[in-house]
Design an enzyme around this catalytic site. Structure first.
Site, PDB file in Angstrom:
ATOM      1  N   GLY A  31      18.023 -42.626  32.006  1.00 20.17           N
ATOM      2  CA  GLY A  31      17.112 -43.642  31.496  1.00 20.17           C
ATOM      3  C   GLY A  31      16.352 -43.102  30.305  1.00 20.17           C
ATOM      4  O   GLY A  31      16.794 -42.128  29.667  1.00 20.17           O
ATOM      5  N   SER A  79      18.472 -39.600  24.493  1.00 22.00           N
ATOM      6  CA  SER A  79      19.645 -40.075  25.232  1.00 22.00           C
ATOM      7  C   SER A  79      19.231 -40.485  26.633  1.00 22.00           C
ATOM      8  O   SER A  79      18.201 -40.043  27.146  1.00 22.00           O
ATOM      9  CB  SER A  79      20.703 -38.965  25.317  1.00 22.00           C
ATOM     10  OG  SER A  79      21.706 -39.317  26.249  1.00 22.00           O
ATOM     11  N   HIS A  80      20.064 -41.323  27.270  1.00 22.32           N
ATOM     12  CA  HIS A  80      19.841 -41.670  28.674  1.00 22.32           C
ATOM     13  C   HIS A  80      19.983 -40.448  29.574  1.00 22.32           C
ATOM     14  O   HIS A  80      19.523 -40.451  30.701  1.00 22.32           O
ATOM     15  CB  HIS A  80      20.868 -42.712  29.131  1.00 22.32           C
ATOM     16  CG  HIS A  80      20.518 -44.101  28.739  1.00 22.32           C
ATOM     17  ND1 HIS A  80      20.328 -44.474  27.434  1.00 22.32           N
ATOM     18  CD2 HIS A  80      20.295 -45.206  29.483  1.00 22.32           C
ATOM     19  CE1 HIS A  80      20.015 -45.763  27.399  1.00 22.32           C
ATOM     20  NE2 HIS A  80      19.995 -46.229  28.625  1.00 22.32           N
ATOM     21  N   SER A  81      20.668 -39.436  29.060  1.00 20.42           N
ATOM     22  CA  SER A  81      20.967 -38.258  29.861  1.00 20.42           C
ATOM     23  C   SER A  81      20.271 -37.032  29.272  1.00 20.42           C
ATOM     24  O   SER A  81      20.411 -36.741  28.083  1.00 20.42           O
ATOM     25  CB  SER A  81      22.480 -38.038  29.885  1.00 20.42           C
ATOM     26  OG  SER A  81      22.779 -36.680  30.120  1.00 20.42           O
ATOM     27  N   LEU A  93      21.746 -45.514  23.223  1.00 16.91           N
ATOM     28  CA  LEU A  93      21.901 -46.974  23.289  1.00 16.91           C
ATOM     29  C   LEU A  93      20.864 -47.605  24.205  1.00 16.91           C
ATOM     30  O   LEU A  93      20.095 -46.913  24.863  1.00 16.91           O
ATOM     31  CB  LEU A  93      23.322 -47.342  23.760  1.00 16.91           C
ATOM     32  CG  LEU A  93      23.689 -47.062  25.232  1.00 16.91           C
ATOM     33  CD1 LEU A  93      25.023 -47.730  25.560  1.00 16.91           C
ATOM     34  CD2 LEU A  93      23.827 -45.582  25.523  1.00 16.91           C
TER      35      LEU A  93
END
Lengths: 137, 199
Positions: A51, A14-16, A76
């Site tokens: 990121g 994940s981005h997080s 995503l």
């Protein structure tokens, strides 16, 4: 439960960092504490920002590889593209690592539950992808 | 003929241009993106310049493969795997030759751009870096200057387009009227190529 077979490992990108870690925890919890399935989050960048880090993804994949393959689920954008670029590289991820096209949370739960039964990578991928079909309204 | 020194100059010139234009790239990325394109690319190319300094690869292909790997691992945003794939695939297509012709570079870049299109699923007109890369590579057969102009024009031509890929695509019609940051940074790559050629 697995007849001594090795289990498919699961990586959640994940981005997080918080989202990845939390979904990993949730998936393990909802799968009835399928504690034997190796699930590793790879969230955020190496410096702790939002990121994707190819190093964190590669390290997570290596950490869950038990020889039965690794299913990678992503959220995503750069998470998807980074995993695809690493797979195209050929030598940065364990053999039989696969990007699974699935919704992140529901797919993670389905993947962990299925992996806990000793199912192979194809079955884990199919279960995660099938989570797209659970309509909510 | 173009040797490893030429390719190192190309990457160094790109690093300098990205550094100079980072604020503008981030500003372009603010209305239709997440306002990190300039800072992400700057981090990536700074790592490229440092790695090239340290490892001094001996062939054109090795320079681009090393640069591509650095971008994939250091950028943190979608531009990392996209530019990384572009340079790495181009580098692989150049093979082990110590020197390559401009024509071979154009052919290899075509392979790299195709890989970017496969990775991101973008076609010309989707308001992405592809809108600068495709015309630039086509013009590279003529000259480095023509490629630079084609890339810049391709980037400018993204302004009236509606984004169909990436985060900007969520904005629908509101993405119209903004120049695409990815196409803008792609044009820098070709400006740097022209600089490296001493034109």
């Amino acid at each position: 439960m697995s007849d001594g077979r090795q289990l498919v490992g699961i990586v959640l990108v994940s981005h997080s960092a918080e989202v990845a870690a939390s979904v990993a925890e949730l998936a393990k919890e909802l799968s009835g504490g399928a504690g034997t399935v190796a699930v590793a989050p790879a969230g955020g960048t190496a410096s702790g920002e939002f990121g994707t880090s190819s190093e964190l993804v590669a390290a997570a994949a290596a950490s869950v590889d038990r020889g039965a393959g690794v299913a990678v689920l992503t959220d995503l954008g750069s998470a998807v593209l980074t995993v695809k670029a690493l797979l195209a590289e050929g030598d940065e991820l364990p053999d039989h690592t696969r990007l699974v096209d699935a919704p992140f949370v529901e797919g993670a739960v389905a993947a962990v539950v299925t992996a806990s039964t000793g199912a192979d990578l194809d079955a884990v991928e199919a279960a995660a992808a099938e989570a797209y079909s659970y309509r909510k309204a | 003929m173009l040797d490893a020194d030429f390719f190192r100059r190309w990457m160094t010139a790109t690093t300098a241009l990205v550094d100079r234009e980072a604020e503008r790239l981030t500003a372009l990325d603010s209305p239709i993106g997440d306002a990190d394109h300039g800072s992400n690319l700057k981090r990536g190319f700074t790592a490229v310049a440092a790695a090239l300094e340290e490892e001094a690869p001996a062939t054109p292909g090795a320079v681009l493969i090393l640069a591509g790997r650095q971008l994939i691992s250091k950028v943190g945003g979608a531009s990392g795997p996209l530019y990384g794939t572009l340079l790495r695939r181009t580098g692989k297509a150049l093979g082990d030759s110590a020197e390559v012709s401009a024509g071979q570079l154009a052919e290899a870049l075509r392979t790299g751009v195709d890989a970017v299109r496969t990775l991101g699923g973008a076609a010309p007109g989707d308001k992405t870096m592809v809108d600068a890369l495709v015309p630039a590579v086509e013009a590279l057969g003529d000259s480095f200057g023509a490629a630079r102009t084609a890339a810049a024009e391709g980037a400018e031509a993204t302004t009236p387009l509606q984004a169909r890929k990436g985060r900007a695509s969520y904005l629908g019609e509101r993405s119209i009227g903004h120049q695409d940051p990815g196409a803008t940074s792609a044009a820098l790559l070709f400006e740097a190529l022209k600089e490296a050629a001493g034109e």
